[in-house]
Design a protein around this motif. Structure first.
Motif, PDB file in Angstrom:
ATOM      1  N   HIS A 158      -9.034  -6.782  -3.750  1.00 20.47           N
ATOM      2  CA  HIS A 158      -8.791  -5.424  -4.251  1.00 20.47           C
ATOM      3  C   HIS A 158      -9.130  -4.380  -3.181  1.00 20.47           C
ATOM      4  O   HIS A 158      -8.351  -3.458  -2.920  1.00 20.47           O
ATOM      5  CB  HIS A 158      -9.631  -5.211  -5.516  1.00 20.47           C
ATOM      6  N   HIS A 163      -9.134   4.682  -5.818  1.00 26.48           N
ATOM      7  CA  HIS A 163      -9.952   3.478  -5.627  1.00 26.48           C
ATOM      8  C   HIS A 163     -11.376   3.814  -5.190  1.00 26.48           C
ATOM      9  O   HIS A 163     -12.323   3.157  -5.619  1.00 26.48           O
ATOM     10  CB  HIS A 163      -9.289   2.536  -4.615  1.00 26.48           C
ATOM     11  N   TRP A 210      -4.484   4.158 -14.573  1.00 26.60           N
ATOM     12  CA  TRP A 210      -5.903   4.507 -14.479  1.00 26.60           C
ATOM     13  C   TRP A 210      -6.364   5.196 -15.759  1.00 26.60           C
ATOM     14  O   TRP A 210      -5.614   5.960 -16.360  1.00 26.60           O
ATOM     15  CB  TRP A 210      -6.110   5.468 -13.304  1.00 26.60           C
ATOM     16  N   ASP A 212      -9.730   1.225 -13.089  1.00 26.45           N
ATOM     17  CA  ASP A 212      -8.435   0.768 -12.569  1.00 26.45           C
ATOM     18  C   ASP A 212      -7.907  -0.306 -13.524  1.00 26.45           C
ATOM     19  O   ASP A 212      -8.563  -1.333 -13.729  1.00 26.45           O
ATOM     20  CB  ASP A 212      -8.677   0.178 -11.167  1.00 26.45           C
ATOM     21  N   HIS A 225      -3.884  -6.041 -10.545  1.00 28.38           N
ATOM     22  CA  HIS A 225      -4.638  -6.595  -9.414  1.00 28.38           C
ATOM     23  C   HIS A 225      -6.147  -6.413  -9.589  1.00 28.38           C
ATOM     24  O   HIS A 225      -6.926  -7.063  -8.907  1.00 28.38           O
ATOM     25  CB  HIS A 225      -4.146  -6.018  -8.071  1.00 28.38           C
TER      26      HIS A 225
HETATM   27 FE   LIG Z   1      -6.504  -1.107  -7.709  1.00 28.84          FE
END
Ligand SMILES: [Fe+2]
Length: 202
Positions: A26, A79, A127, A162, A166
């Motif tokens: 990630h 992120h 998100w 998140d 992934h």
């Molecule tokens: Fe991500």
């Protein structure tokens, strides 16, 4: 000037909730991937070279000729806040944050339910955010793909989860609800929420 994002903990610090393999992918592949792509794009844009990340996100937001720059810049910011939203050890919701939560959602359980429901109900990639609005109230909002509330100067992002696949697929396959439950019950970094609010967490 865009700074290279860093991971504020070791890759294995979030186990058993998030594996070392997930964090390595990630952060190492996805987060740094957005950074490397953006740096590549900016080589052809000396006019943007001196902008900081937030200015660049706001400048490129909604512009058809800057979609790639917006997406990669926003994903860098999103992120970085996500890593800061994760605590390596369980934290109690401190009284500073608890008071705001109480005023906006009733109590911590209601907040957790609303946040989890928003995260589970978000279709596709995106998100889930806890933000403070200009009236001083907290709100839970969702954004899709790279979209980010930092484009709205009246909102202050405090916490983000998140929910792109992934973020959890290596550990949980398609079981997003388990990932959400682990986050709200064990990993929320309330100290960081207070830090953004400019208050000491106590
Ligand atoms: Fe991500």
């Amino acid at each position: 000037m865009i700074e290279k994002p860093h991971l504020p903990f070791n890759s294995n610090d979030l186990m058993p909730f998030i594996s070392e393999e997930t964090i390595d992918f990630h952060y190492g592949k996805h987060h740094l991937g957005y950074y490397n792509k953006l740096i590549g794009m900016l080589k052809d844009r000396p006019d943007l070279a001196n902008m900081n990340l937030i200015d660049l996100i706001r400048h490129s937001h909604g512009r058809d000729d800057m979609v790639g720059i917006f997406n990669n810049a926003a994903q860098i910011y999103n992120h970085s806040l996500f890593w800061d939203s994760l605590s390596v050890s369980p934290q109690k919701c401190c009284s500073t944050a608890a008071k705001l939560i109480q005023d906006s959602f009733g109590d911590l359980d209601h907040f957790k339910k609303e946040f989890s429901s928003a995260a589970a109900g978000l279709f596709g990639s995106g998100w889930v955010w806890l933000v403070k609005n200009s009236a001083g109230k907290l709100e839970i909002i969702t954004t899709q793909n790279a979209k980010t509330p930092i484009t709205n100067p009246t909102l202050t992002p405090l916490l983000v989860l998140d929910v792109w696949e992934h973020a959890y697929y290596i550990d949980h396959r398609n079981n997003r609800p388990q990932f959400i439950e682990d986050f709200v019950d064990h990993m929320i970094n309330w100290d960081n929420v207070c830090k953004i609010l400019g208050k000491v967490c106590h």
